[in-house]
Write a protein that holds these residues in place. Structure first.
Motif, mmCIF file in Angstrom:
data_model
loop_
_atom_site.group_PDB
_atom_site.id
_atom_site.type_symbol
_atom_site.label_atom_id
_atom_site.label_comp_id
_atom_site.label_asym_id
_atom_site.label_seq_id
_atom_site.Cartn_x
_atom_site.Cartn_y
_atom_site.Cartn_z
ATOM 1 N N ALA A 27 1.270 7.520 7.717
ATOM 2 C CA ALA A 27 2.506 7.226 7.850
ATOM 3 C C ALA A 27 3.099 5.804 7.318
ATOM 4 O O ALA A 27 3.557 5.266 6.732
ATOM 5 N N LEU A 28 2.514 4.998 8.228
ATOM 6 C CA LEU A 28 3.110 3.351 8.565
ATOM 7 C C LEU A 28 2.452 2.969 6.831
ATOM 8 O O LEU A 28 3.288 1.680 6.629
ATOM 9 N N THR A 29 0.878 3.076 6.155
ATOM 10 C CA THR A 29 0.993 2.392 5.507
ATOM 11 C C THR A 29 1.778 3.639 4.037
ATOM 12 O O THR A 29 2.773 2.911 3.311
ATOM 13 N N ALA A 30 1.875 4.554 4.120
ATOM 14 C CA ALA A 30 3.193 5.227 2.803
ATOM 15 C C ALA A 30 4.222 4.648 3.576
ATOM 16 O O ALA A 30 5.464 4.335 2.361
ATOM 17 N N ALA A 31 5.047 4.364 4.191
ATOM 18 C CA ALA A 31 6.367 3.774 4.165
ATOM 19 C C ALA A 31 6.929 2.738 4.042
ATOM 20 O O ALA A 31 7.409 1.708 2.772
ATOM 21 N N ALA A 32 5.328 1.606 4.376
ATOM 22 C CA ALA A 32 5.567 0.147 4.134
ATOM 23 C C ALA A 32 5.398 0.486 2.058
ATOM 24 O O ALA A 32 6.322 -0.539 1.647
ATOM 25 N N LEU A 33 4.241 1.169 1.707
ATOM 26 C CA LEU A 33 4.325 1.288 0.453
ATOM 27 C C LEU A 33 5.873 1.730 -0.333
ATOM 28 O O LEU A 33 5.935 1.142 -1.494
ATOM 29 N N LEU A 34 6.440 2.651 0.395
ATOM 30 C CA LEU A 34 7.321 3.359 -0.572
ATOM 31 C C LEU A 34 7.987 1.836 -0.929
ATOM 32 O O LEU A 34 8.853 1.583 -1.170
ATOM 33 N N LEU A 35 8.916 1.431 0.175
ATOM 34 C CA LEU A 35 9.517 -0.188 0.559
ATOM 35 C C LEU A 35 8.919 -0.803 0.089
ATOM 36 O O LEU A 35 9.507 -1.477 -1.210
#
Length: 523
Positions: A27-35
């Protein structure tokens, strides 16, 4: 083979937590990647239209890549508190360079003839970008996203230090506890995630432009869903705790207190040891672990919860020395023993307060105390080729103060030189440095030597009964037998682990002891 057996047993025992940490990590990786995509791609496209700004913007993004991740997180804590927010922002900053750079490179790599042909067909600049440049640049852009993803999976392990969860909790807990199986329990899944993301995005790059647009769009839609997994309902309680990795993992700390006091309804997060006091002061958490002689207890208005069932073992400080040093320089033993029994709990707390809160230099605090005790002597001139004693310390104020005291005593009473290696990290690093001969001496605590380094059986622990003299004698004898290292006499103060709350909150809730805390949680 034993490590592998322990690893599989650990995974089996901690399957639920492993799943939760893996979900948080994704989730942390996905959130940072989306941003990162939301910020980096538009910035990259803007730079293709304003190329004179490219060196400055790419240079700034490159500088962010050079900042150590733990330092960046430490800088963000005062601004954003603890939890997911600073971790995601740090990951976002690390992902910008590859995304921006590859966006620029991909668009600039589109053949000019193709662009001119589109312009000749009457396409506007926006249409050229959307229908010509972006589709052709997409494979290069995806390569940048792939690089950013792998970077983020690795850096996300550090999110555990700011209570953001993830697989770093096992890694840092294992480092603190000298537990290779626990380290591997977090490191292997983190590496597997990085490889899986890299392989998946690598396969995307090989798709045709049409299919890549479709799959890439679906992936961007999936990222918010993956990121939302971080905020799935977590265990709730009347109070929230923030504990250091070592405190959570050590049998005599949180597990022992949970068993002795029934602290089963106390949800907790992992924090870097240096951040637990700040988190309590800022009311990010309600209960923290700490050390009974820490100066920040007084400075931050915290209250030590009384260990009324004596579940925590004694932690009397004493220097651990390589015997070869004492044999080569027998005059050194009596010099080190000048501090034996000289430092009470209240004295050490006051010295720590001066460093932790008043921000005085540890050396100045140490020398001032030695002068008041009549122990300070001016350093002797060193003869040519004088041997050097290497003093080490862990990474907190009390250790710095003690090392400076020993350094001053050695310089004033012997013809030996002194080199200090402070801030070596946790117990394992200092201990291994001593065993390996990189340092000659460092201050340690009897409880740490017992529980972390020796790890005796439950029967041995029961026989010692938490008696300070018995614990010291056992630790001293076992260190000689197992490691060939020597403990000198204790310094006098007991820097025991303790639970802390904000004084005002503890008073309002009627909590003065750990039993009171357990009773409050069970209501």
């Amino acid at each position: 083979m034993n490590t592998l057996t322990e690893l599989f047993a650990f995974w089996h025992e901690q399957a639920g937590k492993l799943g939760q940490q893996t979900l948080q990590h994704v989730a942390l990786t996905a959130a940072a990647l989306l941003l990162g995509v939301a910020v980096g791609v538009p910035v990259g496209l803007w730079l293709t239209r304003r190329p004179r700004w490219a060196p400055a913007v790419l240079g700034a993004a490159g500088v962010l890549q050079t900042v150590p991740s733990i330092a960046l997180l430490g800088f963000l804590i005062p601004l954003m508190g603890i939890g997911a927010a600073p971790a995601i922002l740090a990951l976002l900053l690390y992902s910008l360079l590859p995304i921006i750079r590859n966006t620029v490179a991909g668009v600039q790599g589109v053949p000019p003839a193709v662009v001119e042909a589109a312009r000749g067909l009457g396409f506007t600049d926006g249409q050229i970008l959307r229908r010509v440049e972006l589709p052709l640049a997409l494979p290069v852009l995806m390569a940048g996203i792939r690089t950013a993803t792998v970077i983020n999976v690795g850096v996300a392990t550090l999110a555990a230090y700011v209570a953001a969860g993830g697989l770093g909790e096992f890694i840092f807990g294992g480092i603190a506890l000298n537990n290779p199986a626990m380290i591997l329990a977090g490191a292997i899944p983190a590496a597997a995630l990085a490889l899986a993301f890299d392989a998946g995005l690598g396969a995307l790059e090989k798709l045709s432009a049409r299919r890549l647009r479709a799959v890439g769009g679906a992936l961007l839609l999936a990222l918010p869903v993956l990121a939302a997994g971080y905020w799935l309902p977590q265990a709730a309680g009347r109070l929230r705790a923030g504990f250091s990795p070592e405190f959570i993992g050590r049998a005599d700390c949180l597990p022992g207190l949970t068993h002795a006091y029934g602290l089963t309804h106390l949800p907790n997060v992992v924090l870097a040891p240096a951040l637990v006091y700040e988190a309590a002061r800022a009311a990010n958490v309600d209960v923290i672990d700490g050390y009974s002689t820490d100066g920040r207890i007084r400075a931050y208005g915290l209250q030590v919860l009384r260990d009324d069932r004596h579940a925590l073992p004694p932690y009397f400080a004493a220097p651990v020395v390589r015997p070869a040093l004492l044999r080569a320089h027998p005059e050194l033993g009596p010099v080190l023993d000048q501090l034996s029994g000289q430092l009470s709990d209240s004295t050490m707390t006051n010295l720590n307060y001066q460093v932790d809160y008043l921000h005085r230099e540890p050396r100045a605090v140490a020398l001032a105390w030695l002068r008041r005790q009549g122990l300070w002597k001016a350093p002797r001139p060193l003869p040519p080729g004088a041997p050097v004693v290497r003093l080490g310390s862990k990474i907190f104020a009390e250790q710095y103060i003690l090392v400076e005291m020993y350094a001053a005593l050695i310089r004033g009473n012997t013809d030996l030189g002194v080199a200090t290696k402070t801030g070596l990290g946790g117990t394992t690093i200092c201990f291994e440095a001593l065993r390996g001969g990189e340092i000659d001496l460092y201050p340690e605590y009897t409880g740490t030597g017992l529980q972390v380094l020796l790890q005796p059986s439950a029967a041995v622990l029961d026989s010692l009964g938490g008696r300070p003299a018995a614990v010291f004698q056992y630790v001293r004898a076992e260190f000689r037998r197992r490691y060939g290292l020597e403990w000198r006499a204790p310094l006098g103060f007991n820097n025991a682990y303790c639970l802390l709350m904000r004084r005002q909150q503890a008073g309002a809730l009627g909590i003065a002891s750990i039993s009171d805390l357990g009773g409050y949680l069970r209501r």
